[in-house]
Design an enzyme around this catalytic site. Structure first.
Site, PDB file in Angstrom:
ATOM      1  N   ARG A   1      -9.815   1.903   9.065  1.00 43.80           N
ATOM      2  CA  ARG A   1      -9.380   0.560   9.434  1.00 43.80           C
ATOM      3  C   ARG A   1     -10.411  -0.153  10.288  1.00 43.80           C
ATOM      4  O   ARG A   1     -10.191  -1.308  10.645  1.00 43.80           O
ATOM      5  CB  ARG A   1      -8.116   0.720  10.272  1.00 43.80           C
ATOM      6  CG  ARG A   1      -6.890   0.028   9.731  1.00 43.80           C
ATOM      7  CD  ARG A   1      -5.824   0.371  10.726  1.00 43.80           C
ATOM      8  NE  ARG A   1      -4.633  -0.367  10.629  1.00 43.80           N
ATOM      9  CZ  ARG A   1      -3.577  -0.015   9.909  1.00 43.80           C
ATOM     10  NH1 ARG A   1      -3.631   1.028   9.117  1.00 43.80           N
ATOM     11  NH2 ARG A   1      -2.488  -0.716   9.990  1.00 43.80           N
TER      12      ARG A   1
ATOM     13  N   ARG B   1      -0.851  -8.412  13.825  1.00 42.78           N
ATOM     14  CA  ARG B   1      -1.413  -7.368  12.947  1.00 42.78           C
ATOM     15  C   ARG B   1      -2.300  -7.973  11.865  1.00 42.78           C
ATOM     16  O   ARG B   1      -3.325  -7.403  11.501  1.00 42.78           O
ATOM     17  CB  ARG B   1      -0.288  -6.557  12.313  1.00 42.78           C
ATOM     18  CG  ARG B   1       0.307  -5.551  13.285  1.00 42.78           C
ATOM     19  CD  ARG B   1       1.706  -5.151  12.885  1.00 42.78           C
ATOM     20  NE  ARG B   1       1.772  -4.475  11.614  1.00 42.78           N
ATOM     21  CZ  ARG B   1       2.791  -4.567  10.766  1.00 42.78           C
ATOM     22  NH1 ARG B   1       3.828  -5.313  11.049  1.00 42.78           N
ATOM     23  NH2 ARG B   1       2.782  -3.889   9.650  1.00 42.78           N
TER      24      ARG B   1
ATOM     25  N   LYS C   1       0.813  -1.221   0.000  1.00 42.69           N
ATOM     26  CA  LYS C   1       0.000   0.000   0.000  1.00 42.69           C
ATOM     27  C   LYS C   1       0.843   1.265   0.000  1.00 42.69           C
ATOM     28  O   LYS C   1       0.598   2.186  -0.774  1.00 42.69           O
ATOM     29  CB  LYS C   1      -0.900   0.060   1.256  1.00 42.69           C
ATOM     30  CG  LYS C   1      -1.948  -1.008   1.340  1.00 42.69           C
ATOM     31  CD  LYS C   1      -2.871  -0.745   2.536  1.00 42.69           C
ATOM     32  CE  LYS C   1      -2.173  -0.836   3.887  1.00 42.69           C
ATOM     33  NZ  LYS C   1      -1.820  -2.191   4.298  1.00 42.69           N
TER      34      LYS C   1
HETATM   35  P1  ADP Z   1       0.652  -1.613   8.638  1.00 43.23           P
HETATM   36  O1  ADP Z   1      -0.570  -1.474   7.804  1.00 43.23           O
HETATM   37  O2  ADP Z   1       1.808  -2.180   7.893  1.00 43.23           O
HETATM   38  O3  ADP Z   1       0.408  -2.245   9.969  1.00 43.23           O
HETATM   39  P2  ADP Z   1       0.711   1.256   9.122  1.00 43.23           P
HETATM   40  O4  ADP Z   1       1.927   2.058   8.888  1.00 43.23           O
HETATM   41  O5  ADP Z   1      -0.482   1.505   8.277  1.00 43.23           O
HETATM   42  O6  ADP Z   1       1.211  -0.223   9.017  1.00 43.23           O
HETATM   43  O7  ADP Z   1       0.254   1.389  10.643  1.00 43.23           O
HETATM   44  C1  ADP Z   1       1.151   1.109  11.691  1.00 43.23           C
HETATM   45  C2  ADP Z   1       0.386   1.123  13.012  1.00 43.23           C
HETATM   46  O8  ADP Z   1      -0.161   2.430  13.241  1.00 43.23           O
HETATM   47  C3  ADP Z   1      -0.804   0.181  13.087  1.00 43.23           C
HETATM   48  O9  ADP Z   1      -0.442  -1.140  13.444  1.00 43.23           O
HETATM   49  C4  ADP Z   1      -1.642   0.858  14.172  1.00 43.23           C
HETATM   50  O10 ADP Z   1      -1.121   0.627  15.462  1.00 43.23           O
HETATM   51  C5  ADP Z   1      -1.433   2.333  13.869  1.00 43.23           C
HETATM   52  N1  ADP Z   1      -2.460   2.851  12.938  1.00 43.23           N
HETATM   53  C6  ADP Z   1      -2.256   3.346  11.684  1.00 43.23           C
HETATM   54  N2  ADP Z   1      -3.407   3.712  11.107  1.00 43.23           N
HETATM   55  C7  ADP Z   1      -4.374   3.453  12.019  1.00 43.23           C
HETATM   56  C8  ADP Z   1      -5.788   3.590  12.027  1.00 43.23           C
HETATM   57  N3  ADP Z   1      -6.461   4.097  10.966  1.00 43.23           N
HETATM   58  N4  ADP Z   1      -6.459   3.209  13.134  1.00 43.23           N
HETATM   59  C9  ADP Z   1      -5.831   2.721  14.200  1.00 43.23           C
HETATM   60  N5  ADP Z   1      -4.495   2.546  14.263  1.00 43.23           N
HETATM   61  C10 ADP Z   1      -3.776   2.904  13.188  1.00 43.23           C
END
Ligand code: ADP
Ligand code: ZN
Length: 223
Positions: free
Chosen positions: A93, A173, A18
């Site tokens: 999410r 995750r 992504k």
């Molecule tokens: P990935 O999708 O590879 O887990 P991201 O960089 O999108 O990585 O997100 C890393 C972390 O940041 C997530 O595991 C979560 O803890 C937090 N996070 C990011 N976006 C959100 C969201 N929309 N809602 C809740 N937590 C989020």
């Protein structure tokens, strides 16, 4: 060619690509790439209140509470550079976040939701190999020649393994994605917004596939 702006959500399991694809699409469509993970990691680096609250949650691979995330994204979408459109990566999410986004964007709703489809076994391999620059956030893979000297060629920072890319956190995750995030796919499918795109192949191939579906959607959209 100039593309019209686009309001797009990019979804897919962790490691589906992504971030990489959203960065390229943002450049191709001249809209900002809004990555909630990048925003949170920047807050952690800067040691803000948000960063202090979010760090332990992120390291464990859990989700930051909806109301916090909704506030951050609402403010970001209000900025001038988001007028022509945006690419949301990592948000929404949860069902609660999707409902809030629908309210926030009631005047200028989402054009398309792209799901990058990559099988579970492959994302586990990719995440284990992933290295992320501790300064600019650029994503590499452990064997990339570009970082053989341990230095990020873009900024001089250090590519490191994110705490949440360690094996225990990866599996957790992916479970959280299945449980909390994958229900959104059916929701967007029922609104006829979902485009599922094969995420296997080279970065260029995947980029071309996404652009094809986005162009088809946005060209047929009179706004
Ligand atoms: P990935 O999708 O590879 O887990 P991201 O960089 O999108 O990585 O997100 C890393 C972390 O940041 C997530 O595991 C979560 O803890 C937090 N996070 C990011 N976006 C959100 C969201 N929309 N809602 C809740 N937590 C989020
Ligand atoms: Zn860097």
């Amino acid at each position: 060619m100039d593309r019209p702006g686009v309001r797009m959500i990019i979804m897919g399991r962790q490691g589906a690509g992504k971030g990489t694809q959203a960065t390229r699409l943002a450049a191709a469509c001249s809209v900002p790439h809004i990555s909630t993970g990048d925003m949170l990691r920047a807050a952690v680096r800067e040691g803000t209140d948000l960063g202090l609250r979010a760090k332990a949650i992120m390291d464990a691979g859990d989700l930051v509470p909806d109301e916090v995330m909704i506030g951050i994204v609402g403010e970001r979408l209000d900025r001038d550079d988001a007028n022509r459109g945006w690419i949301l990566d990592g948000f929404p999410r949860t069902v609660g976040q999707a409902e809030a986004l629908a309210d926030i964007t009631a005047q200028a709703p989402v054009d398309v939701v792209v799901e990058l489809v990559v099988p579970n076994e492959i994302v586990v391999e990719r995440l284990s190999a992933r290295r992320t620059c501790d300064s600019c956030g650029t994503i590499y893979s452990v064997g990339d020649a570009a970082i053989a000297d341990g230095v990020c060629p873009k900024c001089g920072g250090t590519p490191v393994q994110r705490d949440d890319d360690k094996p225990e956190a990866i599996l957790h995750r992916l479970e959280v994605y299945e449980r909390d995030t994958s229900p959104l796919l059916g929701h967007y499918r029922s609104l006829d917004l979902l485009e599922s795109v094969d995420g296997l192949g080279s970065e260029d191939e995947v980029h071309a596939r996404i652009l094809a579906v986005v162009d088809a959607r946005v060209a047929s959209d009179p706004s």
